[in-house]
Design an enzyme around this catalytic site. Structure first.
Site, mmCIF file in Angstrom:
data_model
loop_
_atom_site.group_PDB
_atom_site.id
_atom_site.type_symbol
_atom_site.label_atom_id
_atom_site.label_comp_id
_atom_site.label_asym_id
_atom_site.label_seq_id
_atom_site.Cartn_x
_atom_site.Cartn_y
_atom_site.Cartn_z
ATOM 1 N N HIS A 130 0.825 -1.209 0.000
ATOM 2 C CA HIS A 130 0.000 0.000 0.000
ATOM 3 C C HIS A 130 0.860 1.259 0.000
ATOM 4 O O HIS A 130 1.239 1.749 1.069
ATOM 5 C CB HIS A 130 -0.906 -0.002 1.232
ATOM 6 C CG HIS A 130 -1.781 -1.211 1.318
ATOM 7 N ND1 HIS A 130 -1.294 -2.447 1.720
ATOM 8 C CD2 HIS A 130 -3.098 -1.390 1.049
ATOM 9 C CE1 HIS A 130 -2.291 -3.328 1.689
ATOM 10 N NE2 HIS A 130 -3.390 -2.717 1.292
ATOM 11 N N HIS A 174 -4.079 3.165 -3.365
ATOM 12 C CA HIS A 174 -4.310 2.604 -2.026
ATOM 13 C C HIS A 174 -3.527 1.312 -1.801
ATOM 14 O O HIS A 174 -2.766 1.221 -0.836
ATOM 15 C CB HIS A 174 -5.799 2.342 -1.784
ATOM 16 C CG HIS A 174 -6.033 1.435 -0.610
ATOM 17 N ND1 HIS A 174 -6.182 1.896 0.675
ATOM 18 C CD2 HIS A 174 -6.064 0.074 -0.518
ATOM 19 C CE1 HIS A 174 -6.310 0.867 1.498
ATOM 20 N NE2 HIS A 174 -6.250 -0.247 0.801
ATOM 21 N N GLU A 195 -17.719 -4.345 24.808
ATOM 22 C CA GLU A 195 -16.905 -5.560 24.936
ATOM 23 C C GLU A 195 -15.675 -5.517 24.029
ATOM 24 O O GLU A 195 -14.562 -5.862 24.442
ATOM 25 C CB GLU A 195 -17.745 -6.803 24.605
ATOM 26 C CG GLU A 195 -18.903 -7.066 25.569
ATOM 27 C CD GLU A 195 -20.143 -6.232 25.267
ATOM 28 O OE1 GLU A 195 -20.189 -5.570 24.206
ATOM 29 O OE2 GLU A 195 -21.076 -6.241 26.099
ATOM 30 N N HIS A 220 -28.378 -15.879 25.249
ATOM 31 C CA HIS A 220 -27.310 -15.705 26.223
ATOM 32 C C HIS A 220 -26.560 -16.999 26.537
ATOM 33 O O HIS A 220 -25.573 -16.979 27.256
ATOM 34 C CB HIS A 220 -27.879 -15.120 27.522
ATOM 35 C CG HIS A 220 -28.153 -13.645 27.447
ATOM 36 N ND1 HIS A 220 -28.879 -13.087 26.429
ATOM 37 C CD2 HIS A 220 -27.774 -12.619 28.265
ATOM 38 C CE1 HIS A 220 -28.950 -11.772 26.623
ATOM 39 N NE2 HIS A 220 -28.284 -11.464 27.721
HETATM 40 C C1 LIG Z 1 -11.476 -4.627 9.840
HETATM 41 C C2 LIG Z 1 -10.940 -4.477 8.451
HETATM 42 N N1 LIG Z 1 -11.776 -4.481 7.417
HETATM 43 C C3 LIG Z 1 -11.318 -4.387 6.164
HETATM 44 C C4 LIG Z 1 -9.979 -4.275 5.914
HETATM 45 C C5 LIG Z 1 -9.457 -4.213 4.487
HETATM 46 N N2 LIG Z 1 -8.987 -2.856 4.205
HETATM 47 C C6 LIG Z 1 -7.698 -2.518 4.329
HETATM 48 S S1 LIG Z 1 -7.423 -0.906 4.026
HETATM 49 C C7 LIG Z 1 -9.042 -0.633 3.696
HETATM 50 C C8 LIG Z 1 -9.531 0.736 3.309
HETATM 51 C C9 LIG Z 1 -9.144 1.697 4.340
HETATM 52 O O1 LIG Z 1 -9.381 2.999 3.920
HETATM 53 P P1 LIG Z 1 -8.550 4.142 4.622
HETATM 54 O O2 LIG Z 1 -8.454 3.889 6.040
HETATM 55 O O3 LIG Z 1 -9.161 5.414 4.182
HETATM 56 O O4 LIG Z 1 -7.111 3.957 4.030
HETATM 57 P P2 LIG Z 1 -6.497 4.665 2.746
HETATM 58 O O5 LIG Z 1 -7.171 4.072 1.541
HETATM 59 O O6 LIG Z 1 -6.784 6.114 2.874
HETATM 60 O O7 LIG Z 1 -5.060 4.316 2.804
HETATM 61 C C10 LIG Z 1 -9.778 -1.800 3.839
HETATM 62 C C11 LIG Z 1 -11.231 -1.902 3.619
HETATM 63 C C12 LIG Z 1 -9.125 -4.264 7.048
HETATM 64 N N3 LIG Z 1 -7.801 -4.175 6.926
HETATM 65 N N4 LIG Z 1 -9.624 -4.325 8.296
#
Ligand SMILES: Cc1ncc(C[n+]2csc(CCOP(=O)(O)OP(=O)(O)O)c2C)c(N)n1
Ligand SMILES: [Mg+2]
Length: 662
Positions: A27, A258, A402, A464
């Site tokens: 990334h 990204h 939680e 539960h």
């Molecule tokens: C809980 C979770 N869901 C999905 C992902 C997959 N994922 C990684 S980065 C991302 C997008 C994140 O967007 P942002 O925080 O705006 O990062 P940017 O594109 O700006 O670097 C996703 C959906 C993850 N790493 N963790």
């Protein structure tokens, strides 16, 4: 001449682009967008000494947007940590490189917590900030006086857990927590406008946070905003307006940067745009020298801190506390006392009784519950609440959060100096599960006090009553699941959990259980994972394996079977993970050769039978519950599901007949 902030930041951009290019995976966008902000933070604010990543009074930096891992790897390399080396970075995301896909706390000192599951970094940072304030209250400014900085992305601030974390941090007024939000208006699917129109700043303000905004591409402006945040007594959110992939002329500002390599042509164009030399993994000498000086900047403060530590009367105690080793010297006297007055008790109550001894003996524990204090029995008499007025308190009212609680406990455990335990109902491990998984992955010593561990909770009914929970948690690596059968086992399991270098779950009953361990022994029998509680009197035909509340039932069933001259062992199995780790000879001693069909193995657990064939063998008998529970008093529910000694004896003897076991 000192290189400009932009040139320092461009070294991060260059390494991020090149590493992702080499791996053809990763990334680049996030590190390129936040390089200037990170430069402002690391060069002007973050208290650290690259020569000693473990300095206890360092500021904590958490890259909650863990996909931007090249940001932290670049910073660690540039500031002169031992690892990652440039070679490690060249092998970004490859087998054996500590520069893993996402930052892992067990790969590199300098990575405080594992991040990647979005949102959890922010929530773990809250735990770190709690631990800091607590230890500050205990040891004073001379020894503990640091801050927690986070870089979070749009994703981190969309995930539900950030809501819990924001609420908790605002409530506890964790003013030393500063979150830098990489506000680039882009996520994977495209512009954030596709999925978000909330007022993020307004939400944090409603949570009693301080907020400010800055140009995230201008280090001076970021510096100003950080200073403002530090001066405010509330936790701070700094909205850094940035451009994802900044510097890549054709792709910046788009989701294309990204999570994919920019491609050869775009990297070349970016180097031109940023004024970089057209060479891979290249950092100009003056830039590297300046960064290395940043890595040494904290050395003076570190040395002064060491002097203060040496002069402190509490030096040894402080170091021991940070070292984290705890003794179980409380256990024997406690069990001895217990034996003098044996009576039926719920294991949740037995846990509270053990905690009275533990909390008195081990000052590092910090208890809490997600709004079920009276049900989880987590608060002992001597624990005061941890509040903004009294950070020295050792009990946290986490509220109905939680997941936030579990993530905060991870942060506390990884901060060091404290041992967090927290409670909710076992069924709500589902709500906490992503953080439990990170406890396990990170080997964080977090103790989950999970009560109401079966249909035995009774009238609250199927929503539960845990069914699949025990087995699904046992499936998780690096997590010990304990299900003690009486008060003595409960104390033994507590002792093991406190000494483990990983998380533990204690599954505890709501209902009373008879004392089963009535003789004092030298050994902690639960350490074996499973042990023979009762040996067959007649020639052995049956081995019953049971856990927790079902051990008592197994003992009663065994007595009836003996009455029919069917020799029966009862094995209490409080922790399958520990049993699996025993030498083969011990395991075979307890469970003789599985292909021996002369001996019937029976498992009894008030939960799914899924997986019990591991111990009963395919030809064994598994007694449990393979459907959702019922709303009824506990004894009626047990009867309904056939979990009574009488019904179990019938099932066992019928089963023996059909299998031809005499
Ligand atoms: C809980 C979770 N869901 C999905 C992902 C997959 N994922 C990684 S980065 C991302 C997008 C994140 O967007 P942002 O925080 O705006 O990062 P940017 O594109 O700006 O670097 C996703 C959906 C993850 N790493 N963790
Ligand atoms: Mg984004």
């Amino acid at each position: 001449m000192q290189p400009t902030d932009r040139r320092l930041a461009n070294a991060i951009r260059a390494l991020a682009m090149d590493a992702v290019e080499a791996a053809n995976s990763g990334h680049p966008g996030m590190p390129m967008g936040m390089a200037d902000a990170a430069t402002a933070l690391f060069t002007r604010h973050l208290k650290f000494d690259a020569a000693d990543p473990h300095w206890p009074d360092r500021d904590r930096f958490i890259l909650s947007a863990g996909h931007g891992s090249m940001l932290i790897y670049s910073l660690l390399y540039l500031t002169g940590y031992d690892r990652p080396t440039l070679d490690d970075i060249r092998h970004f995301r490859q087998l054996g490189s500590p520069a893993a896909g996402h930052p892992e706390n067990f790969e590199l000192p300098g990575i405080e917590v594992t991040t990647g599951p979005l949102g959890q970094g922010v929530a773990m940072a809250v735990g770190m900030a709690i631990a800091e304030r607590h230890l500050n209250a205990v040891y004073g400014d001379d020894l503990v006086d640091h801050r927690t900085f986070v870089i979070a992305g749009d994703g981190c601030l969309m995930e539900g857990v950030n809501h819990e974390a924001v609420g908790l941090a605002g409530h506890l007024q964790l003013g030393r927590l500063i979150v830098l939000w990489d506000d680039n208006s882009i996520t994977i699917d495209g512009p954030t406008a596709l999925s978000r129109n909330e007022d993020v700043i307004g939400r944090f303000e409603a949570g009693r946070w301080h907020t400010s905004e800055c140009d995230g591409l201008n280090a001076d402006d970021v510096d100003r905003a950080i200073k403002e945040g530090l001066a405010d007594p509330r936790p701070s959110l700094i909205r850094c307006r940035t451009i994802i992939g900044f510097g890549a002329p054709h792709k910046q500002g788009t989701a294309a940067t990204h999570g994919a390599a920019l491609g050869h042509d775009e990297v070349e164009a970016a180097r031109k745009e940023l004024g970089l030399e057209d060479k891979d993994f290249f950092v100009p000498d003056d830039v590297l020298t300046a960064w290395r000086a940043v890595g040494k900047r904290g050395g003076v403060e570190h040395a002064l801190w060491k002097d203060r530590l040496e002069q402190s009367e509490r030096r040894d105690e402080f170091l021991a506390r940070l070292n984290g080793k705890v003794s179980d010297s409380w256990l024997k006297p406690y069990v001895h006392k217990l034996m003098l007055d044996l009576k039926p008790v719920a294991t949740r109550k037995a846990s509270e009784m053990a905690l009275e001894a533990i909390n008195a003996a081990i000052p590092a524990t910090i208890g809490g519950s997600a709004d079920l204090t009276g049900s989880n029995n987590t608060k002992t008499k001597d624990l005061e609440p941890l509040t903004p007025e009294n950070y020295g308190g050792r009990y946290i009212y986490y509220g109905i959060r939680e997941f936030g609680m579990a993530a905060a406990m991870n942060g506390m455990a990884l901060h060091g100096g404290v041992i967090p335990y927290g409670g909710t109902f076992l069924v709500f491990t589902d709500y906490a599960r992503p953080a439990i998984r990170l406890s396990a992955l990170q080997r964080a010593r977090v103790i989950y006090v999970m009560t109401h561990d079966s249909i035995g909770l009774g009238e609250d009914g199927p929503t539960h009553q845990p069914i699949e929970h025990l087995q699904s948690l046992r499936a998780m690596p690096q997590l010990d699941v304990y299900r003690p059968a009486d008060a003595v086992e409960t104390a033994e399991c507590w002792a093991l959990a406190l000494q483990a270098e990983k998380p533990s779950i204690l599954a505890l009953t709501r209902q009373n259980l008879a004392p089963l361990r009535t003789a004092e022994v030298q050994e902690n029998l639960c350490a074996l994972g499973a042990y023979r509680l009762k040996s067959s009197e007649n020639s052995r035909k049956v081995i019953i394996l049971a856990t927790g509340s079902e051990v008592e039932i197994a003992v009663a069933a065994a007595a009836q079977l003996e009455g029919q001259e069917i020799g029966t062992d009862v094995v209490s199995m409080p922790c399958t993970e520990r049993f699996d780790a025993q030498p083969l000879e011990y395991r075979e001693e307890i469970l003789p050769d599985v292909s021996n069909r002369e001996i019937l193995r029976v498992s009894i657990e008030a939960g799914t039978t899924f997986g019990w064939e591991r111990y009963t063998g395919l030809h064994g008998l598994r007694i449990g519950i393979d459907r959702f529970g019922v709303s009824a008093p506990a004894s009626d529910a047990y009867d309904y599901f056939g979990l009574t000694p009488d019904k179990i004896v019938v099932r066992i003897t019928d089963f023996m007949k059909t299998r031809g076991i005499q």
